[in-house]
Scaffold this motif. Structure first.
Motif, PDB file in Angstrom:
ATOM      1  N   PRO A  44      33.269  41.271  34.566  1.00  0.00           N
ATOM      2  CA  PRO A  44      34.193  41.248  33.428  1.00  0.00           C
ATOM      3  C   PRO A  44      35.633  40.852  33.744  1.00  0.00           C
ATOM      4  O   PRO A  44      36.466  40.794  32.844  1.00  0.00           O
ATOM      5  N   HIS A  45      35.961  40.567  34.982  1.00  0.00           N
ATOM      6  CA  HIS A  45      37.368  40.437  35.372  1.00  0.00           C
ATOM      7  C   HIS A  45      38.163  39.445  34.529  1.00  0.00           C
ATOM      8  O   HIS A  45      39.240  39.765  34.032  1.00  0.00           O
ATOM      9  N   THR A  46      37.675  38.219  34.398  1.00  0.00           N
ATOM     10  CA  THR A  46      38.483  37.211  33.712  1.00  0.00           C
ATOM     11  C   THR A  46      38.719  37.558  32.251  1.00  0.00           C
ATOM     12  O   THR A  46      39.777  37.248  31.700  1.00  0.00           O
ATOM     13  N   THR A  47      37.764  38.221  31.628  1.00  0.00           N
ATOM     14  CA  THR A  47      37.934  38.632  30.226  1.00  0.00           C
ATOM     15  C   THR A  47      39.153  39.517  30.062  1.00  0.00           C
ATOM     16  O   THR A  47      39.857  39.440  29.048  1.00  0.00           O
ATOM     17  N   TYR A  48      39.424  40.346  31.061  1.00  0.00           N
ATOM     18  CA  TYR A  48      40.513  41.312  30.972  1.00  0.00           C
ATOM     19  C   TYR A  48      41.740  40.891  31.770  1.00  0.00           C
ATOM     20  O   TYR A  48      42.581  41.717  32.121  1.00  0.00           O
ATOM     21  N   GLY A  49      41.828  39.605  32.077  1.00  0.00           N
ATOM     22  CA  GLY A  49      43.028  39.089  32.722  1.00  0.00           C
ATOM     23  C   GLY A  49      43.169  39.449  34.178  1.00  0.00           C
ATOM     24  O   GLY A  49      44.284  39.573  34.692  1.00  0.00           O
ATOM     25  N   MET A  50      42.029  39.586  34.866  1.00  0.00           N
ATOM     26  CA  MET A  50      42.050  39.922  36.285  1.00  0.00           C
ATOM     27  C   MET A  50      41.315  38.857  37.085  1.00  0.00           C
ATOM     28  O   MET A  50      40.353  38.253  36.597  1.00  0.00           O
ATOM     29  N   VAL A  51      41.767  38.649  38.309  1.00  0.00           N
ATOM     30  CA  VAL A  51      41.104  37.715  39.207  1.00  0.00           C
ATOM     31  C   VAL A  51      39.861  38.381  39.798  1.00  0.00           C
ATOM     32  O   VAL A  51      39.924  39.506  40.292  1.00  0.00           O
ATOM     33  N   LEU A  69      43.604  44.064  26.525  1.00  0.00           N
ATOM     34  CA  LEU A  69      42.405  43.239  26.461  1.00  0.00           C
ATOM     35  C   LEU A  69      41.153  44.086  26.603  1.00  0.00           C
ATOM     36  O   LEU A  69      40.138  43.846  25.942  1.00  0.00           O
ATOM     37  N   PHE A  70      41.208  45.097  27.476  1.00  0.00           N
ATOM     38  CA  PHE A  70      40.056  45.981  27.648  1.00  0.00           C
ATOM     39  C   PHE A  70      39.739  46.710  26.357  1.00  0.00           C
ATOM     40  O   PHE A  70      38.580  46.908  26.000  1.00  0.00           O
ATOM     41  N   GLY A  71      40.772  47.097  25.620  1.00  0.00           N
ATOM     42  CA  GLY A  71      40.573  47.788  24.359  1.00  0.00           C
ATOM     43  C   GLY A  71      39.868  46.950  23.319  1.00  0.00           C
ATOM     44  O   GLY A  71      39.204  47.471  22.417  1.00  0.00           O
ATOM     45  N   ARG A  72      39.978  45.633  23.451  1.00  0.00           N
ATOM     46  CA  ARG A  72      39.304  44.746  22.507  1.00  0.00           C
ATOM     47  C   ARG A  72      37.847  44.517  22.871  1.00  0.00           C
ATOM     48  O   ARG A  72      37.116  43.846  22.144  1.00  0.00           O
ATOM     49  N   ARG A  73      37.424  45.026  24.026  1.00  0.00           N
ATOM     50  CA  ARG A  73      36.044  44.867  24.492  1.00  0.00           C
ATOM     51  C   ARG A  73      35.627  43.397  24.511  1.00  0.00           C
ATOM     52  O   ARG A  73      34.591  43.001  23.998  1.00  0.00           O
ATOM     53  N   GLY A  74      36.516  42.594  25.101  1.00  0.00           N
ATOM     54  CA  GLY A  74      36.184  41.186  25.283  1.00  0.00           C
ATOM     55  C   GLY A  74      36.151  40.405  23.988  1.00  0.00           C
ATOM     56  O   GLY A  74      35.435  39.418  23.862  1.00  0.00           O
ATOM     57  N   GLY A  75      36.916  40.831  23.002  1.00  0.00           N
ATOM     58  CA  GLY A  75      36.970  40.100  21.746  1.00  0.00           C
ATOM     59  C   GLY A  75      35.938  40.539  20.737  1.00  0.00           C
ATOM     60  O   GLY A  75      35.839  39.977  19.656  1.00  0.00           O
ATOM     61  N   GLY A  76      35.133  41.537  21.101  1.00  0.00           N
ATOM     62  CA  GLY A  76      34.169  42.080  20.148  1.00  0.00           C
ATOM     63  C   GLY A  76      32.878  41.290  20.053  1.00  0.00           C
ATOM     64  O   GLY A  76      31.978  41.645  19.313  1.00  0.00           O
ATOM     65  N   GLY A  77      32.771  40.187  20.792  1.00  0.00           N
ATOM     66  CA  GLY A  77      31.551  39.398  20.740  1.00  0.00           C
ATOM     67  C   GLY A  77      30.413  40.072  21.484  1.00  0.00           C
ATOM     68  O   GLY A  77      30.638  40.778  22.453  1.00  0.00           O
ATOM     69  N   ARG A  78      29.186  39.828  21.030  1.00  0.00           N
ATOM     70  CA  ARG A  78      28.035  40.402  21.694  1.00  0.00           C
ATOM     71  C   ARG A  78      27.619  39.491  22.854  1.00  0.00           C
ATOM     72  O   ARG A  78      27.369  38.309  22.642  1.00  0.00           O
ATOM     73  N   PRO A  79      27.585  40.004  24.086  1.00  0.00           N
ATOM     74  CA  PRO A  79      27.220  39.140  25.204  1.00  0.00           C
ATOM     75  C   PRO A  79      25.765  38.685  25.106  1.00  0.00           C
ATOM     76  O   PRO A  79      24.913  39.429  24.636  1.00  0.00           O
TER      77      PRO A  79
END
Length: 258
Positions: free
Chosen positions: A131-138, A245-255
């Protein structure tokens, strides 16, 4: 205790369980310390000749570092403290074989553990993602660990897609991350069977083989890991922005799973 350890003396096998199911077996500082201490303890325990590592419950093997943890950092931009760097068996100089048994999710910091296991057994319902890039982490240490086990394109895709997709157990098996796929709930039993076979072989030969296989990839891994702190320091968003960003759970999309 965040770990549960069961020793089967007759078989020479220890079953190590991350025991924080309510937190999806995420690792806090206490758990990190317990893991490091356990691997060091097993170096001296002659009754244990192989180990199986798993997570409690069926929802997750491990979801990396507990997001509630605050990790103190030195003020220098040239230093970065990562509490997960010492949670694996190889980081603690343990050369007894460790097999990972995965049920449910394995993501992010879980790859520190999977990267130092000899091989991975997974339930058909297991999934792997970073999940790193979703939450702005390398994704640095995690991607480097997986680059030793998976083809470049597969590692790059998993690391870059973030929470948008998950790698299924079948796909993980196809690309070499997983060596055996079991029915749901069967990963630990399958891993224990393999561990018992290995533990029955002469231990010096087994540990020498573990060290030989590890050495085949260690040079490239060491060089890559040396670059990780700088890449993280340069590329990570500030913690407060990561939290948003973590609070948004990756934009709310279903993986979706491949």
């Amino acid at each position: 205790m965040a770990l549960r350890i069961e020793r089967e003396a007759a078989a020479g096998v220890a079953l190590v369980t991350l025991d924080r199911p309510a937190k999806l077996n995420a690792i806090d500082l206490e758990t990190a310390g317990e893991l490091s201490a356990l691997w060091q303890e097993l170096r001296y325990d002659e009754s244990v000749r192989a180990a199986v590592l798993t997570g409690a419950g069926t929802r997750a093997f491990c979801t990396g570092i507990d997001r509630a943890v605050e990790v103190p950092q030195p003020p220098s931009p040239y230093a970065l403290d990562d509490p997960l760097l010492r949670i694996g068996p190889k980081a603690n100089d343990l050369w007894k074989p460790v097999i990972a048994a995965v049920e449910g999710m394995a993501c992010g910091g879980a790859f520190y553990l999977l990267g130092e296991a000899e091989f991975v057994v997974a339930s058909r319902e297991a999934t792997f993602f970073d999940p790193h890039t979703t939450y702005g982490m390398v994704s640095a240490y995690e991607a480097i660990a997986m680059a030793q086990r998976m083809p470049y394109g597969e590692v790059a895709r998993m690391s870059l897609m973030g929470t948008a997709e998950r790698v299924s157990a079948e796909r993980a098996y196809a690309v070499g991350l997983v060596s055996e796929v079991t029915e749901p709930g069967g990963a630990v039993a399958a891993a224990l069977r393999s561990a018992a076979v290995i533990a029955g072989h002469p231990t010096d030969a087994v540990q020498g083989t573990v060290r030989a296989v590890w050495s085949a990839k260690e040079a490239a891994r060491t060089q890559a890991m040396a670059q990780a702190p700088a890449l993280i320091a340069l590329g990570n968003l500030p913690p407060e922005r990561q939290a948003e960003l973590f609070g948004r759970r990756g934009g709310g999309g279903r993986p979706w799973i491949r």
